[in-house]
Enzyme design. Sequence first.
Site, short mmCIF file in Angstrom:
data_model
loop_
_atom_site.label_atom_id
_atom_site.label_comp_id
_atom_site.label_asym_id
_atom_site.label_seq_id
_atom_site.Cartn_x
_atom_site.Cartn_y
_atom_site.Cartn_z
N ASP A 37 0.95 -1.17 -0.12
CA ASP A 37 0.06 -0.06 -0.13
C ASP A 37 0.99 1.27 0.06
O ASP A 37 2.11 1.02 0.23
CB ASP A 37 -0.82 0.15 1.07
CG ASP A 37 -2.27 0.91 0.98
OD1 ASP A 37 -2.18 1.87 -0.02
OD2 ASP A 37 -3.07 0.67 1.68
N TRP A 38 0.33 2.39 -0.29
CA TRP A 38 1.42 3.38 -0.70
C TRP A 38 1.94 4.01 0.55
O TRP A 38 1.20 4.54 1.67
CB TRP A 38 0.46 4.49 -1.35
CG TRP A 38 0.42 4.75 -2.87
CD1 TRP A 38 0.81 5.56 -3.66
CD2 TRP A 38 0.34 3.56 -3.74
NE1 TRP A 38 0.92 5.49 -5.00
CE2 TRP A 38 0.54 3.86 -5.03
CE3 TRP A 38 -0.13 2.25 -3.48
CZ2 TRP A 38 0.37 3.19 -6.31
CZ3 TRP A 38 -0.23 1.37 -4.55
CH2 TRP A 38 -0.17 1.86 -5.94
#
Length: 753
Positions: A234-235
């Site tokens: 995930d970012w």
Amino acid sequence: MGVVCMDVKSIISQMTLEEKAALCSGKDFWHLDTPQRLGIESVMVSDGPCGIRKQSDAADHLGLNASVPATSYPTGSCMACSFDRELFRRSGEVLGHACQAENLSVLLGPAINIKRSPLGGRNFEYLSEDPYLTGELAKSYINGVQRQNVGVSVKHFAANSQEYNRMSSDSVVDERTLREIYLSAFETAVKDSKPWTIMCSYNRINGTFAAENKRLLTDILRDEWGFDGYVMSDWGATTADRVKCLEAGMELEMPGKNAANDKQIVDAVNNGTLDIKVLDTAVERILNIVLKYTENKQPETKIDFEADHEEARKIADESMVLLKNDGILPLKRSQKLAFIGKFAETPRFQGGGSSHVNSYKVTSALEAAKGLDVTYAPGYDTNTTESDEALLEEAQEAAKNADVAVVFVGITDAMESEGMDRRTLSMPKNHEALVKAVSEVQKNTVVVVMCGGCITMPWIDDVRGVLYAYLGGEAVGTATLDLLFGDVNPSGKLAETFPRRLEDNPSYLYFFGDEQNKTEYREGVFVGYRYYDKKNMDVLFPFGYGLSYTTFEYSNLTLDKSEMNDTDTLTVSVNVRNTGKVKGKEVVQLYVGMPESHTIRPVKELRGFEKVELEPGEEKTVTFTLAKRAFAYYRTDISDWYVESGDYTIMAAKSSRDIACTATVNVTSTTQIKRVYTMNSTIEEIMESPVGREILGKMMAQNPLAQADADDIGMGEAMARMMAEMPLRALLSFGGDSVPAGAGEMLLKQLNA
């Protein structure tokens, strides 16, 4: 699915160490850093489980900056209420087609975390509180997208149930709960649909960050389930130890470019602390997916926004849930109507954050009602939660002068978005006040609710109808009128339980975690209806509930066998008849429960569902096939799924609380559990063994405690239970001189042989 023609291993052999490290992190916020000198073009990924959110430049994961125009489809929480695999497949195909048109290699979705609490900030993206329903719908969506030669990234893996401290919180969850509730949908998706990529979550799981969790990303995901794509973060989920993440099985760090982390990889290979084979494997996994897209691109693809808008309308038609109707619905177009509430004019149709779409167009209910006798009053200001007396008076006046008042309310963007959890199940005070004010002056009041999750409804008894629109996408207004006027017969069923109070939710005491940032999943497997049904607790609306403008009757529940081994399959059929006067669709739900289990288990669990369309008077037979997993729970001492021998109840139902037909099947386990007996093993446990029964029978015949007449001392059944639960050591001590020395050791040796 497309094929890969280029020789990936040959490409890797020509790459420099620095190029390999660079490929393991993004080129920028949305692109991969491929070795373009070797003819590998850079590819782009994009948010979009509810519609494409393609951004051309600015680094903005939370949706604050503009993205290209796209169709905004109903959110996951809305679509899941369709209970319709075909609808999810069709939705995936439409989104995959749009990805081809926008030159996107991977669509970041579906989001399939379980709704542990109704407060979860991203519940509008997630599908359900039930892992079976979630997994079945997710795999259909994935198949639809990937048939267009575009990949998906199934997220957020795993046990990612809250937004509060989401980048550092620790989900403390036992193995059985993890397997049965929080991993199950991912397992179904991976095994049945072969997603191209998986996105690991921000949080820790039992102390280890998902990005560093080798057991999660390699042992379970790859070795057990057979995943062969790549894992992306995930970012911002990558930890400070990039090498440890790579070794755990997290290949792609997003976003990029993190030069320091790339250098970590290069330095680790050069100093011998990272095996080059680990890096080469990661590079191969990423390149396989990149080439699967680039070698099967369809650059001529075009988007028909009008057709997709109509598709969004059809999805909403199938998904919205009719919660209450005392006969006031469907409405008639000849009636004088009052549409009250700002959401009638400016609907809430999507959530905030990374799924936020720059909608092609939005059709409100007020716009869709043009040409009808409709009076409009805004009722509240969406920029505040406080009531405005002038707006309320205007609303009451409009309601009094109408045949029916339709009140549009819900939850605002400020209360429900990625990045934060909800703090209440109540609507804003001014929305609540509007419903109260209108219902006081107009007995014919219908409420349309627009929000991403469940709410409490203290006003439910004061209104005649409730249509739950959820976040119904850009065509929400047209779809709402389709259902209110009966052009489409409502067929949605709740994919989550609506509790009467927030405090009733099983995770209530522990949801946000403690001062050590640990969130303990103390409710275990009892999530959603599993909890409410086990406690026989009253709820506002149960899981699987939804009304129609017609009625359905179930009959003739039939099993193809009354006894089976856990290696067999069971065929279940039930007849469903439309007993009303209009065509409609019914979601037939199949639950399985074991009333007399030795293990703590839910009363029932969803193990099948089918949506069937019936003309008035028409009857169809719906058939299900149940295999081992339908009867199994995850047994931690053998690290596998286990079916306890005994009678199981098969339930055909309209909801988790409305069981129409039941039948019983006896299932025999073929798994032999090697029990190790000790002095602390109970008599009941030992008597399960033939050897134990023979030897203990002789011992107990000479035991004075066993010979005592329980009825004489008024103990009866209590004495029998006391004997059954007595450990071997206690039985031996009561035996006195009648028990020879070493008898216990001899018995244990024979039992454990």
